[in-house]
Design an enzyme around this catalytic site. Sequence first.
Site, short mmCIF file in Angstrom:
data_model
loop_
_atom_site.label_atom_id
_atom_site.label_comp_id
_atom_site.label_asym_id
_atom_site.label_seq_id
_atom_site.Cartn_x
_atom_site.Cartn_y
_atom_site.Cartn_z
N TYR A 172 -9.90 7.84 19.28
CA TYR A 172 -10.95 7.29 18.42
C TYR A 172 -11.02 5.76 18.45
CZ TYR A 172 -12.04 11.98 17.24
OH TYR A 172 -12.45 13.30 17.35
N GLN A 212 0.81 -1.21 0.00
CA GLN A 212 0.00 0.00 0.00
C GLN A 212 0.84 1.26 0.00
OE1 GLN A 212 -2.57 -0.52 3.41
NE2 GLN A 212 -3.65 -2.25 2.49
N TYR A 256 -10.11 -10.38 9.95
CA TYR A 256 -10.34 -11.04 8.67
C TYR A 256 -10.60 -12.53 8.85
CZ TYR A 256 -8.73 -6.68 6.64
OH TYR A 256 -8.60 -5.35 6.30
N HIS A 270 -0.85 0.08 5.51
CA HIS A 270 -1.42 1.08 6.41
C HIS A 270 -0.48 2.26 6.66
CE1 HIS A 270 -4.65 -1.75 8.36
NE2 HIS A 270 -4.58 -1.87 7.03
N GLU A 304 -14.93 3.77 9.18
CA GLU A 304 -15.46 4.86 10.00
C GLU A 304 -15.41 6.21 9.29
OE1 GLU A 304 -14.18 3.04 14.38
OE2 GLU A 304 -13.51 5.05 13.79
#
Length: 414
Positions: A297, A127, A308, A191, A287
């Site tokens: 949060y 990513q 998963y 991430h 979210e």
Amino acid sequence: MIRPIQLCATLLAFTFVSCSSSVGEHVNNPTDSTGTDSLLAPVETKAPNSDYKPAFKGQTRIGGVKTQIPYEFKVLTTGLENPWGITQLPDGRFLITEKKGDLRIATTTGELSAPITGLPAVNSAGQGGLLGIRVDPDFSKNRMVYWVFSDPLPEGNLTAVAKGKLSADEKTIEGATVIYKATPAYNGTLHYGGRIVFDKNGNLFISTGERSDLQTRPQAQQLNSALGKVLHITKDGQAVEGNPFAGQTDKRAEIWSYGHRNVQGLAFHPETGDLWETEFGPRGGDEVNRIEPGKNYGWATITYGIEYSGEKVGEGIQQKAGLEQPVYYYDPVISPSGITFYSGSAIPEWKNNLFIGALSGMHIARLVIKDNKVVGEERLLADEQQRFRDITEGKDGALYAITDGGRLYSIHKK
């Protein structure tokens, strides 16, 4: 309904324009577009991954709305390669990052420049890559550009922020300098977060991820780590004065909020000035949050998602005192990436609505927000079957979106 419109094909030395384009036409219907008295069922019809219950009414699967003003969309080009971030230049053209590490300029007709040189190397595996981008509020005077990328280091990879000057001939970035590194580095490729926005004072908000793995996940809750955070820094990469944890022992002064999983959407509400974000959940639990300084949060202590594997995340709880609830969540996920609020006047019913690029959802989500609550949802361009990576509002009142498949779309009043 969708009907094809043939566009002119142009092939220049450093320019590629799509040979064909689609236009979507949408006609009036009597639905209340505010969503408060919606006559439509929720747009999500798939079964959730868990039996978790929302903390309040309207936190998920809100009633559907549909845009009443006719609008259309066009594919401006298919010549991009894994575009990731888009921002507009003062003259109306766009700077677009490509995941592999290239930066390009695109016109509103889809003409593309050659790759701009001078950027530092990226690790584009997984990513990672060249990620979010913004131009300086004083770009017309200083030509400065700011971007986020996955920085390959001997000890691993991390989310980094850099700046540089776009040359007068627009062929290179001059004086590229890394101004911030979201340490610690980690030998993984997931991430990174990667969004960047300027606040009204000319400082930067940056999003990071917690790097995905079980061993790094707890750092989202740790205030001595930059992972899983929204950060508030100056143009020189320093903590902004007055940040919530400034001057506190073993807490990073650049942290604005924490407890995030992987934030790939950041945008300011055009009227309230509030900072909003979108972040990925695991299986379920995507979210939408309104970010307040110093708030936690929740990831990975509370979440509306599951692993998963199907197992619970941690204790499998969704609420806990001192931890913020999302304004809205998705189960199953849509994989929310770049976001923008609509502030234009061309389509008045979109005023102050939040638009979200959905990757696995393969659509653009339109959220109608009232009093910081989601009161209606619509899915745009779902028939295009594209992974929408980022979206921005143009100076012409149109929305512009990029997709993993290399497309640049315009969405505008018919």
